[in-house]
Design a protein around this motif. Structure first.
Motif, PDB file in Angstrom:
ATOM      1  N   SER A  68       0.832  -1.207   0.000  1.00  0.00           N
ATOM      2  CA  SER A  68       0.000   0.000   0.000  1.00  0.00           C
ATOM      3  C   SER A  68       0.869   1.260   0.000  1.00  0.00           C
ATOM      4  N   VAL A  69       1.930   1.241   0.817  1.00  0.00           N
ATOM      5  CA  VAL A  69       2.844   2.385   0.858  1.00  0.00           C
ATOM      6  C   VAL A  69       3.525   2.559  -0.491  1.00  0.00           C
ATOM      7  N   PHE A  70       3.977   1.458  -1.069  1.00  0.00           N
ATOM      8  CA  PHE A  70       4.598   1.576  -2.386  1.00  0.00           C
ATOM      9  C   PHE A  70       3.588   2.065  -3.416  1.00  0.00           C
ATOM     10  N   GLY A  71       2.339   1.595  -3.329  1.00  0.00           N
ATOM     11  CA  GLY A  71       1.315   2.046  -4.268  1.00  0.00           C
ATOM     12  C   GLY A  71       1.111   3.544  -4.206  1.00  0.00           C
ATOM     13  N   ALA A  72       1.135   4.110  -2.997  1.00  0.00           N
ATOM     14  CA  ALA A  72       0.998   5.562  -2.847  1.00  0.00           C
ATOM     15  C   ALA A  72       2.187   6.283  -3.487  1.00  0.00           C
ATOM     16  N   TYR A  73       3.382   5.749  -3.279  1.00  0.00           N
ATOM     17  CA  TYR A  73       4.587   6.347  -3.866  1.00  0.00           C
ATOM     18  C   TYR A  73       4.544   6.256  -5.394  1.00  0.00           C
ATOM     19  N   ALA A  74       4.133   5.105  -5.910  1.00  0.00           N
ATOM     20  CA  ALA A  74       4.049   4.936  -7.361  1.00  0.00           C
ATOM     21  C   ALA A  74       2.987   5.861  -7.963  1.00  0.00           C
ATOM     22  N   ASN A  75       1.863   6.025  -7.271  1.00  0.00           N
ATOM     23  CA  ASN A  75       0.837   6.963  -7.741  1.00  0.00           C
ATOM     24  C   ASN A  75       1.389   8.379  -7.805  1.00  0.00           C
ATOM     25  N   PHE A  76       2.121   8.774  -6.755  1.00  0.00           N
ATOM     26  CA  PHE A  76       2.735  10.100  -6.720  1.00  0.00           C
ATOM     27  C   PHE A  76       3.686  10.282  -7.903  1.00  0.00           C
ATOM     28  N   LEU A  77       4.547   9.302  -8.138  1.00  0.00           N
ATOM     29  CA  LEU A  77       5.498   9.393  -9.245  1.00  0.00           C
ATOM     30  C   LEU A  77       4.779   9.470 -10.595  1.00  0.00           C
ATOM     31  N   PHE A  78       3.737   8.663 -10.749  1.00  0.00           N
ATOM     32  CA  PHE A  78       3.022   8.641 -12.027  1.00  0.00           C
ATOM     33  C   PHE A  78       2.338   9.971 -12.302  1.00  0.00           C
ATOM     34  N   LEU A  79       1.713  10.532 -11.280  1.00  0.00           N
ATOM     35  CA  LEU A  79       1.052  11.823 -11.443  1.00  0.00           C
ATOM     36  C   LEU A  79       2.051  12.939 -11.702  1.00  0.00           C
ATOM     37  N   ARG A  80       3.193  12.888 -11.037  1.00  0.00           N
ATOM     38  CA  ARG A  80       4.188  13.952 -11.161  1.00  0.00           C
ATOM     39  C   ARG A  80       5.005  13.855 -12.449  1.00  0.00           C
ATOM     40  N   THR A  81       5.264  12.639 -12.919  1.00  0.00           N
ATOM     41  CA  THR A  81       6.118  12.472 -14.101  1.00  0.00           C
ATOM     42  C   THR A  81       5.335  12.183 -15.371  1.00  0.00           C
ATOM     43  N   GLY A  82       4.124  11.633 -15.249  1.00  0.00           N
ATOM     44  CA  GLY A  82       3.352  11.265 -16.425  1.00  0.00           C
ATOM     45  C   GLY A  82       3.995  10.164 -17.235  1.00  0.00           C
ATOM     46  N   SER A  83       4.880   9.393 -16.614  1.00  0.00           N
ATOM     47  CA  SER A  83       5.634   8.362 -17.332  1.00  0.00           C
ATOM     48  C   SER A  83       5.355   6.979 -16.766  1.00  0.00           C
ATOM     49  N   LEU A  84       4.796   6.112 -17.583  1.00  0.00           N
ATOM     50  CA  LEU A  84       4.591   4.726 -17.193  1.00  0.00           C
ATOM     51  C   LEU A  84       5.930   4.018 -17.019  1.00  0.00           C
ATOM     52  N   LEU A  85       6.878   4.315 -17.903  1.00  0.00           N
ATOM     53  CA  LEU A  85       8.195   3.687 -17.826  1.00  0.00           C
ATOM     54  C   LEU A  85       8.850   3.976 -16.478  1.00  0.00           C
ATOM     55  N   ALA A  86       8.696   5.192 -15.980  1.00  0.00           N
ATOM     56  CA  ALA A  86       9.331   5.571 -14.714  1.00  0.00           C
ATOM     57  C   ALA A  86       8.844   4.689 -13.570  1.00  0.00           C
ATOM     58  N   VAL A  87       7.532   4.487 -13.467  1.00  0.00           N
ATOM     59  CA  VAL A  87       7.018   3.699 -12.343  1.00  0.00           C
ATOM     60  C   VAL A  87       7.322   2.219 -12.517  1.00  0.00           C
ATOM     61  N   VAL A  88       7.390   1.731 -13.756  1.00  0.00           N
ATOM     62  CA  VAL A  88       7.753   0.323 -13.982  1.00  0.00           C
ATOM     63  C   VAL A  88       9.184   0.073 -13.522  1.00  0.00           C
TER      64      VAL A  88
END
Length: 310
Positions: free
Chosen positions: A221-241
């Protein structure tokens, strides 16, 4: 703020309902056949089980991603900017975001400075990289490594970030709700491992199995929140993968105990001063890396590709 919501075309309950439905579509096929179901006589790391599961989740993720791709043009506000309502843009596919990926990896590396120090220096992992990138070769040679570092990160991020977050955005969900609430579904999606663990490890006490699942739910859950933050901030699927794969490779950081350098003999290791020195460096990096991560959280995720501004 999020992109403008559609004019009543997709409500927030509907968007969260789709996220829940996507989760079921992802998890249920894992129990649809004997090849994918856990059994007492077969480990979840058995190659045939991993191959069958990768096939199942790949098909599920593809179906959910196509559903979002086809749905977005109909629910996104036609008056919004073209880039804001481009399905490929909202889903993080294009632009790819190479710079965003590198910065996200640097940011996450700061958080894992101590585990990296332990893995590369204390445990001597640098020798495997110098001797021919052995960890990368393991991905192609070992099915568990392929599942944990490639198939898992790709399918989970395509579904829980790329396919789900755009729907929540166009439905007008607040950023705090997207970042903090939707990861609960991501965490719940991993609770089926409790059943699998009980099937494959029936001798383990129930309390221990429950504690294991609670811990897994918490950190996913904590990682999911971090990944959501990164995805919203970067707009990059590759980044979160890539960040997901990196975190899977590192595991949970050590937060207690001494580190044991591989080059110390038993006699050297018996001298507390030597162990204290190298362990002290680890814990200094653990604290310092966390502080550096926090201070650079917004700076290293700033991007013109951002799906939201906050």
């Amino acid at each position: 703020m999020a992109p403008p919501p559609s004019s009543g075309a997709l409500t927030q309950p509907q968007a969260f309902g789709l996220l829940a439905a996507y989760t079921l579509v992802y998890v249920l096929p894992l129990y649809a056949s004997p090849q994918t179901r856990a059994s007492p006589g077969r480990s979840r790391d058995a190659p045939e089980a991993i191959r069958a599961r990768i096939t199942a989740v790949s098909l599920s993720t593809t179906a959910c991603s196509l559903a979002t791709l086809l749905l977005l043009p109909h629910v996104c506000d036609a008056t919004a900017a073209a880039t804001s309502c481009s399905p490929l843009r909202l889903m993080g596919y294009w632009p790819v975001g190479l710079a965003e990926t590198l910065k996200s990896c640097l940011l996450t590396g700061l958080l894992f400075a101590a585990p990296l120090y332990e893995a590369l220096v204390i445990d001597g992992g640098w020798r495997e990289w110098i001797s021919g990138f052995q960890p990368l070769r393991d991905i192609w040679a070992e099915w568990p490594a392929w599942r944990n570092l490639v198939a898992g990160p790709v399918t989970e991020e395509c579904l829980f970030r790329s396919a789900a977050i755009p729907l929540l955005l166009v439905a007008g969900s607040s950023l705090s709700r997207i970042i903090l609430l939707s990861p609960v579904v991501f965490g719940l999606a991993h609770l089926h491992h409790f059943y699998e663990f009980r099937v494959t490890h029936p001798q383990t006490p129930l309390v221990a199995a429950i504690a294991r699942s609670v811990l897994q739910f918490s950190y996913t859950s904590v990682f999911g929140a971090y990944a959501n933050f990164l995805f919203l901030r970067t707009g990059s699927l590759l980044a979160v993968v890539v960040v997901h794969a990196f975190c899977n490779s590192m595991g949970l950081p050590r937060v207690w105990g001494a580190v044991q350098p591989y080059w110390l003999s038993e006699d050297d290791a018996a001298r507390p001063a030597r162990v204290i020195l190298w362990s002290g460096i680890y814990y200094a990096l653990l604290v310092g890396g966390s502080v550096a991560w926090w201070k650079n959280l917004y700076f290293l995720t700033e991007s013109p590709l951002a799906l939201a501004v906050f």
